[in-house]
Every structure is written in structure tokens, then in C-alpha cells.
Enzyme design. Structure first.
Site, PDB file in Angstrom:
ATOM      1  N   TYR A 133       0.863  -1.188   0.000  1.00  0.00           N
ATOM      2  CA  TYR A 133       0.000   0.000   0.000  1.00  0.00           C
ATOM      3  C   TYR A 133       0.892   1.228   0.000  1.00  0.00           C
ATOM      4  CZ  TYR A 133      -3.575   3.349   1.556  1.00  0.00           C
ATOM      5  OH  TYR A 133      -4.440   4.422   1.661  1.00  0.00           O
ATOM      6  N   ASP A 146       9.363   2.683  -0.613  1.00  0.00           N
ATOM      7  CA  ASP A 146       8.335   3.361   0.184  1.00  0.00           C
ATOM      8  C   ASP A 146       8.624   3.055   1.646  1.00  0.00           C
ATOM      9  OD1 ASP A 146       4.669   3.208   0.363  1.00  0.00           O
ATOM     10  OD2 ASP A 146       6.189   4.124   1.641  1.00  0.00           O
ATOM     11  N   LYS A 193       4.525   9.396   8.457  1.00  0.00           N
ATOM     12  CA  LYS A 193       4.384   8.882   9.824  1.00  0.00           C
ATOM     13  C   LYS A 193       5.412   9.456  10.800  1.00  0.00           C
ATOM     14  CE  LYS A 193       2.264   4.668   8.058  1.00  0.00           C
ATOM     15  NZ  LYS A 193       0.832   4.844   8.322  1.00  0.00           N
TER      16      LYS A 193
HETATM   17  P1  KE4 Z   1      -0.849   8.299   4.254  1.00  0.00           P
HETATM   18  O1  KE4 Z   1      -1.306   8.969   2.979  1.00  0.00           O
HETATM   19  O2  KE4 Z   1      -1.954   7.481   4.910  1.00  0.00           O
HETATM   20  O3  KE4 Z   1      -0.162   9.249   5.218  1.00  0.00           O
HETATM   21  O4  KE4 Z   1       0.314   7.255   3.845  1.00  0.00           O
HETATM   22  C1  KE4 Z   1       0.048   6.273   2.874  1.00  0.00           C
HETATM   23  C2  KE4 Z   1       1.024   5.121   3.064  1.00  0.00           C
HETATM   24  C3  KE4 Z   1       2.062   4.981   2.154  1.00  0.00           C
HETATM   25  N1  KE4 Z   1       2.959   3.981   2.279  1.00  0.00           N
HETATM   26  C4  KE4 Z   1       2.864   3.075   3.296  1.00  0.00           C
HETATM   27  C5  KE4 Z   1       3.882   1.984   3.394  1.00  0.00           C
HETATM   28  C6  KE4 Z   1       1.815   3.169   4.248  1.00  0.00           C
HETATM   29  O5  KE4 Z   1       1.727   2.247   5.242  1.00  0.00           O
HETATM   30  C7  KE4 Z   1       0.883   4.215   4.134  1.00  0.00           C
HETATM   31  C8  KE4 Z   1      -0.282   4.372   5.096  1.00  0.00           C
HETATM   32  N2  KE4 Z   1      -0.458   3.296   6.012  1.00  0.00           N
HETATM   33  C9  KE4 Z   1      -1.813   3.071   6.453  1.00  0.00           C
HETATM   34  C10 KE4 Z   1      -1.777   1.954   7.515  1.00  0.00           C
HETATM   35  N3  KE4 Z   1      -1.291   0.722   6.992  1.00  0.00           N
HETATM   36  C11 KE4 Z   1      -2.461   4.302   6.966  1.00  0.00           C
HETATM   37  C12 KE4 Z   1      -3.666   4.094   7.829  1.00  0.00           C
HETATM   38  C13 KE4 Z   1      -4.892   4.648   7.164  1.00  0.00           C
HETATM   39  O6  KE4 Z   1      -5.077   4.464   5.936  1.00  0.00           O
HETATM   40  O7  KE4 Z   1      -5.677   5.266   7.915  1.00  0.00           O
END
Ligand code: KE4
Length: 430
Positions: free
Chosen positions: A145, A240, A268
Site C-alpha cells: 500500500y 516506500d 508517519k
Molecule cells: P498516508 O497517505 O496514509 O499518510 O500514507 C500512505 C502510506 C504509504 N505507504 C505506506 C507503506 C503506508 O503504510 C501508508 C499508510 N499506512 C496506512 C496503515 N497501513 C495508513 C492508515 C490509514 O489508511 O488510515
């Protein structure tokens, strides 16, 4: 535990104004069932819900709270900065210091641009790779993701996997056709995609340690193989590290596993809970970014002073006190060993995937090394485990397709309580 009357009422009320009652789908408890808890405060390793229940937190806001909630130096820095306004829309010293600090900690980052989320960071990195190579296609891995940008919502992990959304409405065929996918850890499949789409592939984007199908480790030689393929075919390798950056090591997976990326994305931890993402990498690639080059990328609140001081404070502490990550890793290993013991004694098939302070439990008879094996696990049992732990005051990610995020405010007593709760939970559900 008090009955969750207030969370229940708030969830009903929220759904009148917010799609599904939440501002991010994974919070909705949809895959595990039940009512999401409405949190009204947190401190250290503990969350408190609207019904005055206390939980040991293994989500840590999905990663950012690496030293625990309301970490005093971060809170004080935010309070002190906010009185000078929360955003100027103009360059600041803080952004320069933040960029220099990250460059001093992360390998292969010559230039870096701040954004406001991990999605923006990954979306921008892919655009840079396309602008730099003049090619259109990307390779991503099933179950990884990279945020909710259209290009990534093809066989994605996290909430997309949790809700088993095969194709996301609104993502056009044109966009999806430029996203090639294959199984994580399957180097032969990558070679096949490259051979079939020769000279059309701009980038391979990968979670170098995956955290969005549970925690999945790269097999020996997988990342090195991707590096070699990218070198052989002038493809941009994007790590990533939104989840792994500044958590698995100060220099993230690039440092921990010794594989170099061309571009790297962060989120994060670098915001310490404020909205911050970043993308950066080798100068000859990042020079295409506007206003230096013509690959346009922008953001009103990118690098805003409050977010910068929060992230800068946390990263500075991690850099000055590298023992903190070592402490966190030791606690994570202790938890893993304790969970291993109670799971083994329960007799149910399971695997624990673990690296540093990332960990996940899969009720599976087979190793979990990619999305298919994560999906084939007994995820109904995970749902029962989740709720059994929750009612014992242990707040796990509400999906089998998420890594747990440990924070260094966890005490060994908290870990022992978690292990004891797991033992009782397994007794209850098996
Ligand atoms: P954000 O756009 O949610 O800040 O980041 C996206 C993202 C990109 N790359 C990785 C490896 C990530 O884990 C994420 C976001 N992680 C999720 C939880 N697995 C965010 C939680 C959510 O969607 O509320």
C-alpha cells in the site's frame, strides 16, 4: 472495561456527517466487526476512549508515535511554534533544518521535498520517476500500500485488502493499465514483467519491508534482485519507507538491509503525528522537480512550521539517542518471544512475522511471505483474537492486513500484560 455507550452513540452520530463515520476506512473496524472506539486522549503507550477505558496501544497512530503519545519535547515544541502562526506559505529556516537532518540520517537522499502525507510522497515520487525516464508504467506488489493515489489502488494492501476491493471505482482503466503488479518476493515475476514491457517501465515501487498485508519480510536476495533489475534496465527503484523509515533504523531499510534506492518516501514518524510526508533521493533524479525542473509538484501546507518542528524534534531525539530504537527493538523481541510461547502452547497453527519493532500474527499453517499467503490465513480467527484482546484492554490494528506498531513508551509490564491477555484470549476463542 466500561460499556462503550459513548463510542456507540458517537459512531451513529458520525455517520450522519462523515462517510462510514470515519475519516479513514481502516478505523471503522469493518473487517473485524463491532463498533470503533472513539479516542479522546492518549499518553505514552495508553489510549483512553470516550467511555474512560484504557488500552495498551499497538497502533501508535499507524506508526508516528514511535516514542509514545504526547511525547513531552514534541508537545512543547508544537506549543512554542504555534504562537508564531501555524503556516506562512513561504520558505522557513525550519524546512531547511528538517531537510538537512533527514539527509544526515537517510542514505541516498541528496534532495528532499516535504509534503503532507505518505500518499502525496509516493504519488510525487512516481511522477518524478515518470518525468525523469519519460516512461509511463510502474510495477507495484500485490498487498503493498502506497496511499490512495489512483496508480496505487491496484491490488493494494491495508484497507483495500481489508475490504477485499478488487478494483476501486473511480480509478480509470487508463491509469490502472499503467500499473503492473506481481506477488511480493517473486523476483522471477518482476523479470517477466520487465521483459514483456521492455523500456516502458519508469519505476518499481516497493515497501522494502511490507507492513500492509501484515508484516512481510523481503526474502533473501529479493531487494538486491530489484536493485539489479533497475540497474540493468534504467528503472527507478523507489523504496516506500513511510512505515519503515526512522523506525527499523535511523536510515530505514536502506541502512538496515544495505540496499540502495534511487528515490525514497517517508511519512508517519517524520511528522510525529502531524501531517508530514516527504520524497527524496539522488540529485540527478530529483533535479526534475519544479521549480528546478518541469515535473510539477506543490502543496500549500508542505513544510508548515508546526509540522516541521514536531518532526524535527522527534527525529533529532532519535538521532541523538540511538539507544531508543535499540530499546524499542528489544521490547519488540520480548513481546514476540512471549507471544510465540503462548501461541505454541495453544496448539493452533500460526506464524509471527517480525523485524525490529514491526510485528504481525497470522493464524496460518504456512509461512506468510506475500499477499496470497496472508489472505489464506485464518483471518476469521484473527477477528476473534482482535476482540478478545480488545476487551482485555489491548488495542491491536483492526485488520489481519496490518503490521502492529510498537512504541518505546511500552513498559515490560505492558508487554507481560499483553502476553497474558493473548494467552487468555486464545483460551477463550479456541
Ligand atoms: P498516508 O497517505 O496514509 O499518510 O500514507 C500512505 C502510506 C504509504 N505507504 C505506506 C507503506 C503506508 O503504510 C501508508 C499508510 N499506512 C496506512 C496503515 N497501513 C495508513 C492508515 C490509514 O489508511 O488510515
Amino acid at each position: 472495561m466500561n460499556p462503550i455507550h459513548n463510542s456507540t452513540a458517537l459512531f451513529a452520530r458520525a455517520q450522519a456527517s462523515i462517510p462510514g463515520g470515519v475519516n479513514s476506512p481502516v478505523r471503522a473496524f469493518k473487517s473485524v466487526g463491532g463498533t470503533p472506539l472513539f479516542i479522546n486522549k492518549a499518553k505514552g503507550a495508553y489510549l483512553f476512549d470516550e467511555d474512560n477505558n484504557q488500552y495498551i496501544d499497538y497502533i501508535a497512530s499507524w506508526g508516528p508515535m514511535i516514542l509514545g503519545h504526547a511525547y513531552e519535547p514534541v508537545v512543547k515544541a508544537i506549543q512554542a511554534q504555534a504562537v508564531y502562526s501555524t503556516s506562512y506559505g513561504a520558505p522557513t529556516l525550519l524546512e531547511v533544518k528538517m531537510a538537512e537532518l533527514i539527509k544526515s540520517m537517510a542514505p541516498n537522499v541528496d534532495l528532499i521535498r516535504m509534503v503532507s502525507s505518505g500518499t502525496e510522497a509516493c504519488m510525487s515520487a512516481v511522477r518524478v520517476a515518470r518525468g525523469y525516464t519519460g516512461r509511463n508504467k510502474i510495477i507495484k506488489f500485490e498487498g503493498c500500500y502506497h496511499g490512495h493515489a489512483d496508480s496505487f489502488l491496484v491490488k493494494a494492501g491495508s484497507g483495500v485488502a481489508t475490504f477485499n476491493i478488487q478494483s476501486v471505482p473511480g480509478v480509470t482503466a487508463g491509469v490502472a493499465n499503467d500499473t503492473l503488479t506481481c506477488a511480493y518476493n517473486d523476483l522471477a515475476a518482476v523479470q517477466q514483467l520487465v521483459a514483456t514491457n521492455h523500456d516502458e517501465i519508469a519505476a518499481i515501487i516497493v515497501e522494502p519491508v511490507a507492513g500492509n498485508m501484515g508484516c512481510i519480510l523481503p526474502k533473501e536476495g529479493f531487494l538486491e534482485g530489484l536493485r539489479q533489475i533497475c540497474d540493468d534496465h534504467q528503472i527507478v527503484l523507489i523504496f516506500d519507507e513511510v512505515m519503515t523509515g526512522f523506525r527499523l533504523a535511523l536510515g530505514g531499510v536502506q541502512e538496515k538491509l544495505g540496499v540502495n534506492a534511487d528515490l525514497v518516501t517517508y511519512g508517519k514518524v517524520i511528522g510525529a503525528g502531524m501531517p508530514v510526508g516527504a520524497f527524496g533521493g539522488k540529485r540527478h533524479i530529483m533535479e526534475v522537480v519544479s521549480p528546478l525542473g518541469n515535473v510539477y509538484q506543490a502543496g500549500t501546507l508542505s513544510g508548515n512550521p508546526v509540522a516541521m518542528i514536531a518532526g524535527y524534534t522527534l527525529l533529532s531525539i532519535l538521532k541523538e539517542q540511538p539507544n531508543l530504537l535499540a530499546e524499542l527493538d528489544a521490547k519488540s523481541l520480548y513481546l514476540k518471544q512471549g507471544l510465540d510461547e503462548v501461541l505454541k502452547a495453544s496448539g493452533t497453527p500460526y506464524v509471527i512475522n517480525h523485524l525490529g519493532s514491526m510485528i504481525s500474527i497470522h493464524f496460518s499453517e504456512h509461512p506468510v511471505t506475500d499477499f496470497a499467503s496472508a489472505a489464506a490465513a485464518n483471518n476469521d480467527l484473527f477477528k476473534q483474537f482482535f476482540h478478545a484482546m480488545l476487551k482485555r484492554g489491548i488495542y491491536l490494528p483492526p485488520s489481519a492486513f496490518e503490521s502492529w506498531f510498537l512504541n518505546n513508551a511500552l513498559s515490560y509490564q505492558d508487554l507481560d500484560n499483553t502476553i497474558a491477555a493473548a494467552k487468555d484470549s486464545l483460551k477463550e476463542i479456541l
